[in-house]
Every structure is written in C-alpha cells, then in structure tokens.
Design an enzyme around this catalytic site. Structure first.
Site: not given
Length: 342
Positions: A130, A155
């Site tokens: 990501s 995350y």
C-alpha cells in the site's frame, strides 16, 4: 499467452475481482479465494462473484486465509501456478478501532500464503502492499527507493511487515516475491467504504460529505483498469535478485534475493475538491460539504513515482481522473438501480 491458472486471493474484493475478470476474459483460468467477510456490504462481493462464476475457467474457494489448516489444504491440493495475494483487511481508519482484524488477516493470513508458496515452490508471489507504507515521508513523488520506516497507522505497519516477511522468504527459500504499493484505486465495482463511492452515495441522497483536513487533501487517484494492466504484466515476470545490490548502500526497492516492490499509481496528484466537482457534474447535483479536521493515521498528499514500473514492464497508468470518474458513475448508477430494484 500463458494459460497456467493463477490463484487470486481476495477475488470477491475490488481489485481481486477486476483482475480475475480481466484474466478470464483473456482466456487464463483463475482460482479465486475469498472469505466474503462483512467489512463492507457482502452483497457487492456476492455480485462480483456471480459475474465471475459465469465466466469459463473460474473456480472459487470460500475460506479465510488466516485459518492455517484451510490455507494449507488450498496450497497442497490446488492446481495453479503464480499467486496474486490481494486478500487483506483494508482501511486506515478501521484499524484505529479494530486492530486485531489486521493481525489476523494481514499478518497471520500473509504468513500462511508465504508458507503455501514455499511448500509448493510457487513460481511467483505477487502481493498487495500500500502507498500508506510511506507514512511520515513528505518527499514527493513517493519513490520505491525511499525508506519506509515510519508508518503512521497500524494498517500501514502491517503492509510494511508484509514486505519484510516476503523478503525473508525470498532470502531463505528463494520464493520470488513482488510487492505492489497501490495508490488510491477507484473505478467501476469500487469499494463502498472509499471516498469515491461514499461521496456518490451522499451526493445522490442529499447528505453531507465529510472532507478531511478541511478539504485540503491531494491523492494519486489510480483507475482500476490501469492497476489491473500493471498487475497482469507482472504476474509472469518473477522477481529476480539485483546483481548490483549492495549491503553497504542498500536499495529499498530491490535486493540480492528475488524480491522487489513497485508503486502502482497514476504519477499525478489530484485535489479532493476537484474530485467532488467532477462527481457533482456527473451526478447533476451539488454536494453538501462538511469540512472537518484531519483523521489520525491519514496524510495530506500522495503521489507515486512509477519509473520502475515503466522500466520493467513498459507500462505507466494514465487514465485521466475525468474519464475514470465518468466510468465509475456510469457503473454506480447501473449497479445501484439494479440493487434497489429500479
């Protein structure tokens, strides 16, 4: 074209579904895996699966990859070559209140995939990282050659951990691994928890939209069709060790081991307010804007340097935000009309 089946985890998710559909359309079999959890409306995931199930060459396993026994059985008995691992617990904001979901899906689940690839000597593991791994970095555009040691959300930390875990397996077991740092993916069949869908829903219903950092946000919005094309080109290009890599001056993007990472972005940043204006134009009604503070774990701007992707696979995402939003809204109107019985 190679017709070896590809394992696509997260096949009921946004990117996983889009990739599986493109591979199937090109005649390549896909073995799909998804737990179809309720992080967002499972009906959308089921609709994606229904479309895939109509295409020749698709088979599906409904299982949770954090279940070690189920994952072992999948890799021991499955018939597939390359693995594209897109299953994960997504969302920066959700991680603030549900941290254990990220431990299970993004760490335990990823370890089970790595173990499966090691056991069956998979020719290539491509997995989702990501853009959030860039964290506190402020140098633009974000480059794969930048260090990413300062995540600002759990995350992001799990995605950074995935890259490190993949490197360990590339080093120890020679599993070729390629990490993909996705930048704000949007388009048809998109996730309803992301800004594009949330804004379209709110504008259509006459509800306010929340614009964080008082609307002063910029993102490298990347159209899902461009993302799929980049991933498709990488599947059969296994990572290889970089003979020029030096431990005295380590390049964060490559390794002596068969490991690498790429940015998958549009290489341009777009103001959030411009996105809202384009949505207003396509929907034919104004947005009610609510300007709020920056959310914890968020960053004001992202922009991807995609030179490495261009150099290695000859591809650079290029769909304009105008065309991408037009396509998204066309799908959104059709999907919501059918969903609501209109």
């Amino acid at each position: 074209m190679d017709t070896t089946p590809v394992l696509v985890t997260g096949a009921a998710g946004f990117i996983g579904f889009s990739l599986a559909r493109e591979l199937l359309a090109r005649g390549r079999p896909v073995v799909g895996v998804d737990s179809v959890n309720a992080y967002y409306d499972p009906a959308l995931k089921e609709a994606r699966l229904a479309l895939l199930s109509q295409m020749p060459g698709f088979s599906f396993h409904r299982l949770d990859l954090s279940d070690r026994d189920a994952a072992q059985k999948l890799f021991a008995e499955g018939t597939f070559g390359p693995v594209v691992h897109l299953a994960a617990q997504a969302g920066v904001r959700y991680s603030l209140e549900h941290p254990h979901a990220y431990l299970d899906a993004n760490l335990a689940g990823f370890l089970n995939v790595l173990e499966g690839c090691r056991a069956r000597r998979s020719p290539h593991l491509v997995y989702a990282s990501s853009s959030s791994v860039f964290g506190a970095n402020t140098a633009m555009p974000f480059s794969v050659h930048h260090n990413v040691d300062h995540p600002i959300s759990l995350y992001a930390a799990t995605k950074k951990a995935n890259e490190l875990m993949a490197h360990a397996y590339a080093h120890l077991f020679k599993v070729p691994t390629t990490g993909l740092r996705f930048f704000t993916v949007y388009g048809p069949w998109g996730r309803p928890d992301m800004a594009m869908y949330l804004f379209a829903d709110a504008i259509t219903a006459g509800r306010p939209i929340r614009l964080f950092n008082h609307g002063q946000m910029r993102r490298d919005f990347t159209y899902v069709g461009d993302v799929v094309e980049a991933v498709r080109r990488l599947i059969d290009l296994p990572a290889a060790g970089n003979p020029a890599w030096s431990g005295a001056a380590p390049d964060p993007a490559t390794s002596y081991a068969p490991w690498r990472v790429y940015n998958i972005g549009n290489n341009r940043t777009v103001e959030l307010m411009q996105v809202v204006e384009l949505l207003e134009q396509e929907l034919g009604r104004p947005a009610i804007k609510e300007l709020v503070e920056m959310q914890p774990g968020d960053v004001p701007e992202t922009c991807a340097d995609v030179d490495a992707l261009m150099q290695d696979v000859g591809y650079r995402p290029s769909t304009s935000i105008e065309d991408g939003i037009r396509n998204f809204i066309a799908w959104y109107r059709d999907y919501t009309a059918r969903r609501d019985g209109g």
